[in-house]
Design an enzyme around this catalytic site. Structure first.
Site, PDB file in Angstrom:
ATOM      1  N   CYS A 269       0.813  -1.228   0.000  1.00 28.14           N
ATOM      2  CA  CYS A 269       0.000   0.000   0.000  1.00 28.14           C
ATOM      3  C   CYS A 269       0.842   1.270   0.000  1.00 28.14           C
ATOM      4  O   CYS A 269       0.631   2.166  -0.821  1.00 28.14           O
ATOM      5  CB  CYS A 269      -0.995  -0.014   1.158  1.00 28.14           C
ATOM      6  SG  CYS A 269      -0.270   0.127   2.801  1.00 28.14           S
ATOM      7  N   HIS A 331      -2.792   1.290   6.730  1.00 29.42           N
ATOM      8  CA  HIS A 331      -3.088   1.261   5.296  1.00 29.42           C
ATOM      9  C   HIS A 331      -3.221   2.679   4.763  1.00 29.42           C
ATOM     10  O   HIS A 331      -3.644   3.590   5.489  1.00 29.42           O
ATOM     11  CB  HIS A 331      -4.389   0.490   5.048  1.00 29.42           C
ATOM     12  CG  HIS A 331      -4.659   0.196   3.607  1.00 29.42           C
ATOM     13  ND1 HIS A 331      -3.829  -0.568   2.828  1.00 29.42           N
ATOM     14  CD2 HIS A 331      -5.687   0.590   2.785  1.00 29.42           C
ATOM     15  CE1 HIS A 331      -4.325  -0.653   1.598  1.00 29.42           C
ATOM     16  NE2 HIS A 331      -5.448   0.042   1.544  1.00 29.42           N
ATOM     17  N   HIS A 343      -5.709   2.339  -4.283  1.00 30.56           N
ATOM     18  CA  HIS A 343      -4.766   1.777  -3.299  1.00 30.56           C
ATOM     19  C   HIS A 343      -4.369   0.357  -3.695  1.00 30.56           C
ATOM     20  O   HIS A 343      -5.044  -0.299  -4.508  1.00 30.56           O
ATOM     21  CB  HIS A 343      -5.404   1.772  -1.913  1.00 30.56           C
ATOM     22  CG  HIS A 343      -6.646   0.928  -1.809  1.00 30.56           C
ATOM     23  ND1 HIS A 343      -6.801  -0.092  -0.896  1.00 30.56           N
ATOM     24  CD2 HIS A 343      -7.814   0.929  -2.531  1.00 30.56           C
ATOM     25  CE1 HIS A 343      -7.991  -0.658  -1.037  1.00 30.56           C
ATOM     26  NE2 HIS A 343      -8.629  -0.048  -2.023  1.00 30.56           N
TER      27      HIS A 343
END
Length: 371
Positions: A269, A331, A343
């Site tokens: 990520c 994240h 993402h």
């Protein structure tokens, strides 16, 4: 009576022939193109701030209805999708302007004829892109405006194909004579070499080299590069800088998630956010004095905090994906407008687009930052 019927038949027969011929010629006159990006974004207007109408997958054939600046107004074969696409997302059939040049002199005189004795009609600065029409000895004829041409000396311009560019992803990438596995190998290219993309068909890109050699290369070896660089505003205005974020990130949709990877083919990520911002907006970050960290937790400590209600293109959005009540950043993604963010998802094992407005990520949103 019979003579009259024959005359009427002849008249209607000729009329039908004329209608059919006009239809054929009208169809033949339509310019066609092929989508080169994994997701060819179609917008309502010919700018990066235009609302997204839809996206067309790579290889889709479209009809070119109009050209304006570096945009094409297109429609798909079903005629259900119509709007504007950025030129670097498309290859256009039978494109006449096959060469372009980049000015290499700090300031270059542009002349009315192919001679230093001719009048100077304008001047071009280093880095200016021009369309090259033809060569004549040491001179190149270029297009200035519609129906207006001029000449520049070839010593001060780098000539290349006037096509979207692609970068080689793997070393020893083979260029084949045709788009099939058993075709003759023409050459091989190193990682980060640049080729120019002419067409896409059945998993193969038709490409052109710097010296205008044509061949075919498998999709896995080359990545489309969208030339949407914009000047950085020294006043601090960022809206135009990140207005191309959807186009930039669309190239990576579907790329695999791999923990610890930072691209260009696999990402985790924070590796994805780091790669996009460093590769395409590095100069802007440098101008702002921002040294972007590598991990999601550290990325959340730089920039300016913004509220969820005031998100803008290019903002980083952060989440806790370990616990609904946790406050630790685990994240990160990039906001691309309309409540969506892009993402690299470990759960889905790929780069994807998700929404902030509902569901899983809505309940785990922690903060957002702006650079």
């Amino acid at each position: 009576m019979e003579l009259k019927l024959r005359k009427n038949f002849k008249f209607y027969f000729m009329l039908m022939v004329m209608i059919l011929l006009s239809t054929v010629f009208a169809s033949a006159a339509e310019t066609q193109g092929t989508v080169l990006a994994s997701q060819g974004i179609v917008r309502k207007t010919n700018d990066f701030n235009g609302d997204v109408v839809n996206s067309l997958p790579i290889g889709t054939r479209v009809t070119i209805l109009e050209a304006k600046d570096k945009w094409y107004r297109v429609k798909d074969s079903t005629e259900t999708i119509e709007g504007w696409m950025y030129s670097d997302l498309l290859s256009v059939d039978n494109k006449e302007e096959i060469k372009k040049g980049i000015i290499t002199a700090s300031v270059l005189n542009v002349r009315s004829e192919a001679s230093t004795d001719s009048a100077i009609v304008t001047k071009l600065i280093e880095g200016t892109e021009v369309i090259v029409i033809k060569g004549q000895g040491d001179w190149l004829q270029i297009k200035l405006q519609v129906n207006k041409t001029a000449w520049i000396h070839r010593d001060f311009v780098k000539v290349m194909p006037n096509l979207p560019s692609g970068v080689i992803l793997k070393g020893d990438a083979p260029l084949m004579e045709y788009g099939v596995e058993n075709a003759k190998k023409l050459a091989s290219f190193k990682e980060n070499d640049v080729l120019y993309i002419k067409h896409f068909q059945n998993g193969w890109y038709q490409v052109v080299t710097d010296n205008f050699v044509e061949g075919w290369m498998k999709e896995e070896f080359i990545e489309l590069q969208i030339n949407v660089a914009r000047p950085i505003s020294r006043s601090g205005e960022r809206t135009s800088v990140f207005s191309n974020m959807s186009e930039i990130t669309s190239k990576y949709i579907g790329k695999k998630y791999v923990w610890g990877a930072t691209g260009p083919n696999t990402f985790d990520c924070s590796g994805f956010t780091y790669y996009i911002l460093d590769t395409y907006y590095g100069e802007y970050l440098k101008d702002k004095g921002i040294n972007l960290p590598r991990t999601s937790r550290d990325q959340g400590t730089v920039g300016t905090d913004v509220s969820r209600a005031n998100l803008q293109l290019g903002d980083l959005v952060f989440f806790n994906t370990d616990s609904r009540m946790g406050r630790t950043i685990t994240h990160v993604g990039i906001y691309i407008g309309n409540g969506d963010f892009v993402h690299a998802s470990s759960a889905r094992a790929k780069v994807m687009i998700s929404t902030l407005s509902e569901g899983y990520y809505s309940t785990r949103f922690l903060k957002a930052v702006r650079f």
